[in-house]
Design a protein around this motif. Structure first.
Motif, PDB file in Angstrom:
ATOM      1  N   PHE A  63       0.812  -1.218   0.000  1.00 55.88           N
ATOM      2  CA  PHE A  63       0.000   0.000   0.000  1.00 55.88           C
ATOM      3  C   PHE A  63       0.852   1.278   0.000  1.00 55.88           C
ATOM      4  CE2 PHE A  63      -3.741  -2.214   2.400  1.00 55.88           C
ATOM      5  CZ  PHE A  63      -4.116  -2.833   1.229  1.00 55.88           C
TER       6      PHE A  63
ATOM      7  N   GLY B 111      -7.107   8.188   0.303  1.00 55.17           N
ATOM      8  CA  GLY B 111      -6.763   6.831  -0.159  1.00 55.17           C
ATOM      9  C   GLY B 111      -5.839   6.130   0.825  1.00 55.17           C
ATOM     10  N   GLU B 112      -4.836   6.861   1.317  1.00 58.89           N
ATOM     11  CA  GLU B 112      -3.888   6.261   2.276  1.00 58.89           C
ATOM     12  C   GLU B 112      -4.598   5.898   3.582  1.00 58.89           C
ATOM     13  OE1 GLU B 112       0.341   8.372   1.084  1.00 58.89           O
ATOM     14  OE2 GLU B 112      -1.170   9.551   2.146  1.00 58.89           O
TER      15      GLU B 112
ATOM     16  N   LYS C 203      -6.456   2.785   3.039  1.00 60.58           N
ATOM     17  CA  LYS C 203      -5.550   1.630   3.018  1.00 60.58           C
ATOM     18  C   LYS C 203      -5.143   1.226   4.428  1.00 60.58           C
ATOM     19  CE  LYS C 203      -3.352   2.454  -1.464  1.00 60.58           C
ATOM     20  NZ  LYS C 203      -2.154   2.995  -2.121  1.00 60.58           N
TER      21      LYS C 203
ATOM     22  N   THR D 219     -14.429   1.874   0.215  1.00 54.47           N
ATOM     23  CA  THR D 219     -13.794   2.480  -0.967  1.00 54.47           C
ATOM     24  C   THR D 219     -14.474   3.777  -1.371  1.00 54.47           C
ATOM     25  OG1 THR D 219     -15.210   1.159  -2.388  1.00 54.47           O
ATOM     26  CG2 THR D 219     -13.031   0.259  -1.895  1.00 54.47           C
TER      27      THR D 219
ATOM     28  N   LEU E 191     -12.669   6.996  -3.051  1.00 52.77           N
ATOM     29  CA  LEU E 191     -11.282   6.692  -3.418  1.00 52.77           C
ATOM     30  C   LEU E 191     -11.147   6.576  -4.937  1.00 52.77           C
ATOM     31  CD1 LEU E 191     -10.446   3.980  -0.731  1.00 52.77           C
ATOM     32  CD2 LEU E 191     -10.277   6.461  -0.575  1.00 52.77           C
TER      33      LEU E 191
ATOM     34  N   VAL F  21      -6.637   3.024  -6.075  1.00 53.95           N
ATOM     35  CA  VAL F  21      -6.674   2.661  -4.654  1.00 53.95           C
ATOM     36  C   VAL F  21      -7.777   1.633  -4.412  1.00 53.95           C
ATOM     37  CG1 VAL F  21      -7.031   3.541  -2.324  1.00 53.95           C
ATOM     38  CG2 VAL F  21      -5.752   4.891  -3.963  1.00 53.95           C
ATOM     39  N   ARG F  22      -8.929   1.851  -5.047  1.00 57.71           N
ATOM     40  CA  ARG F  22     -10.038   0.895  -4.885  1.00 57.71           C
ATOM     41  C   ARG F  22      -9.601  -0.498  -5.287  1.00 57.71           C
ATOM     42  NH1 ARG F  22     -13.822   4.500  -7.380  1.00 57.71           N
ATOM     43  NH2 ARG F  22     -14.099   3.055  -9.086  1.00 57.71           N
TER      44      ARG F  22
ATOM     45  N   ASP G 239      -6.548  -1.694  -5.402  1.00 62.11           N
ATOM     46  CA  ASP G 239      -5.559  -2.215  -4.425  1.00 62.11           C
ATOM     47  C   ASP G 239      -6.279  -2.809  -3.209  1.00 62.11           C
ATOM     48  OD1 ASP G 239      -3.521  -1.390  -6.002  1.00 62.11           O
ATOM     49  OD2 ASP G 239      -2.963   0.361  -4.787  1.00 62.11           O
TER      50      ASP G 239
END
Lengths: 217, 300
Positions: free
Chosen positions: B123, B137-138, B141, B161, B164, B168-169, B171
């Motif tokens: 991540f 996003g971070e 995660k 999500t 995001l 990122v979604r 991931d």
């Protein structure tokens, strides 16, 4: 688990705790320093009078330390509506006890400042015959007073927003009523009864009243 | 079938008067090992339901069983086996990523530090950065990392999500699916992104105004909801083998029907009544979702 709570809480509390330590250390030294600087000498009556003037500062610092520590201990949970705490796999009473315990430990930091300041101040001062220094008793009183303030504010801060609002609203309403009654000059009995209940010998806030004496007969 | 989450006639009321919100007679069944998508408009009761399941709220009446244990009575044991990602990041924002992990892991005896380290790398999270300085996003995660590294039997993900970006979604969902494949954990996930749920879920539940409207396998839901274009409509609808959700007249006298529970053999119902089905149109999850909500609200 408690160690982790302790670490996070130290991060939130350390600034004010260290400030409390410095102030607590300074008050007894200042009281003795001011005695010297007045030039009136270390006559017993002068010493006792001068010490009494500084009593209020100890009480204020104790109250402020308890209040700040409680707010910082619970503030982060409160802002997140306690969702994180409630989602953890520990009983709610255990979690509250850990938070409360960690805060109580950090409350000892300003108290340590008071104790060291008092011990050093007393060791360097010439105390007139007939008077005695009470650094340990003063510190214990400081600890008790700060714990009382801490416990009251914790009870409010640890509650839900609604419960906190009710408690603070209730306190505000009582204070406002007393104020208005005082202006109107009626209900003096009620005012004095509440004052007694809070500040008299067995009142919950009685520890803040009376003389906070570093040096006394 | 064994259920990871089961509620029977769950009732809860928040607020008072006109602003009161009710969860009414909620009977939810999430099969063990399922990825159960929870759909609903804003304010439909998804978050409230999740909080009731995890004993963050106390129900007025009804029964909740999570991982075979009664809630809210057994919350300590259940929460130890449950990973929760709430709507908004909930671990204290003043802590750094490292501090948040250090705090969180002490509460979970099943914590998998090796996997947490792998996810940190995957991540790209910076350990010494404060959470308040993380991007959305971070932060998302990190919440997922904390939930997954507990090695939970149940994951409750409340719009994990939402807001995001697609990378990122992807991931987050990849990590989630890898975990599910590996452990057969049960996932209860809500999202506004219907297509996302369509891709990953094998069961679907649909909520509106505190009521559960639908609860069924995704495939059945998708296959069973159809738009029928009828050249002529039957007058008698008694004993219909499907549920008529809505009906629209068209200018040329034909009709469009939205039905649930449709299977191929049901053409005979129409031919037996002198009606003609011109076309059967498949609906995707989003269309089905919207149509069911529309028909439910029209019937209120």
């Amino acid at each position: 688990m408690f160690a982790a709570i302790l670490r996070t809480q130290w991060k939130w509390t350390r600034g004010p705790a260290l400030l409390g330590f410095i102030l607590g250390f300074a008050i007894p030294l200042l009281s003795l320093f001011s005695l010297r600087s007045t030039g009136i000498g270390f006559a017993a009556a002068n010493v006792v009078r001068e010490m009494q003037q500084y009593g209020l500062l100890y009480a204020v610092l104790a109250g402020a330390s308890g209040l700040t520590c409680a707010m910082l201990s619970w503030g982060h949970d409160h802002r997140g509506r306690h969702v994180y705490a409630l989602s953890l796999p520990v009983t709610r009473t255990r979690y509250a006890a850990m938070r409360l315990g960690a805060g109580a430990i950090f409350l000892l930091v300003p108290a340590l400042g008071v104790f060291l300041g008092a011990v050093i101040g007393v060791a360097t001062a010439a105390i007139p015959t007939g008077l005695h220094a009470y650094p340990f008793s003063l510190t214990m009183r400081f600890v008790l007073a700060s714990f009382v303030a801490y416990a009251i504010i914790s009870a409010i801060s640890a509650s839900s927003t609604k419960a906190s609002a009710y408690i603070l609203g209730g306190i505000g309403a009582v204070v406002a009523t007393l104020f208005l009654l005082g202006i109107a000059g009626v209900g003096q009995d009620a005012v004095s009864w509440i004052g007694q209940a809070l500040f008299a010998e067995h009142g919950i806030l009685s520890v803040f009243t009376g003389g906070w004496m570093l040096i006394d007969v | 079938m064994t259920y990871a989450v089961e509620t029977e006639k769950l009732n809860y009321t928040a607020g008072r008067g006109e602003k009161a919100f009710h969860v009414t007679d909620l009977s939810l069944h999430v099969p063990k090992g399922a990825v159960f998508g929870f759909l609903g408009a804003n304010g439909s009761g998804k978050t409230t339901t999740f909080r009731l399941l995890l004993a963050l709220l106390k129900p007025d009446s009804g029964r909740i069983t999570v991982l075979g244990e009664s809630m809210p009575e057994e919350y300590v044991s259940v929460l130890a086996k449950t990973g929760y990602v709430p709507e908004r990041p909930h671990v204290y924002p003043s802590l750094t990523v490292r501090e948040a992990i250090d705090l969180h892991r002490t509460f979970y005896p099943t914590w998998d530090q090796k996997w947490a380290d792998e996810l940190l790398g995957e991540f790209n999270l910076v350990l010494d950065r404060k959470q308040s300085a993380l991007s959305k996003g971070e932060a998302g995660k990190l919440q997922m990392l904390l939930a997954l590294s507990q090695r939970p039997e149940l994951l409750v993900l409340d719009e994990p999500t939402d807001g995001l970006d697609p990378v990122v979604r992807r991931d987050l969902l990849s990590a989630l699916l890898a975990y599910v494949n590996d452990t057969q954990a049960t996932v209860l996930i809500s999202s506004h992104l219907v297509h996302e749920l369509e891709r990953i879920c094998d069961w679907i539940g649909l909520m509106d105004h505190g009521n559960l409207l639908v609860e069924m396998p995704m495939q059945e839901f998708k296959n069973g909801i159809k738009r029928l274009r009828l050249a002529s409509a039957p007058a008698d609808l008694s004993n219909a083998p499907f549920t008529l959700l809505s009906r629209e007249e068209e200018s040329n006298g034909s009709q469009q029907w939205l039905v649930r529970g449709w299977t191929d053999g049901m053409h005979e119902f129409f031919t037996g009544r002198g009606a003609t089905v011109r076309e059967v149109v498949d609906l995707d999850l989003e269309e089905g979702f919207v149509e069911i909500l529309r028909s439910s609200r029209a019937n209120r």
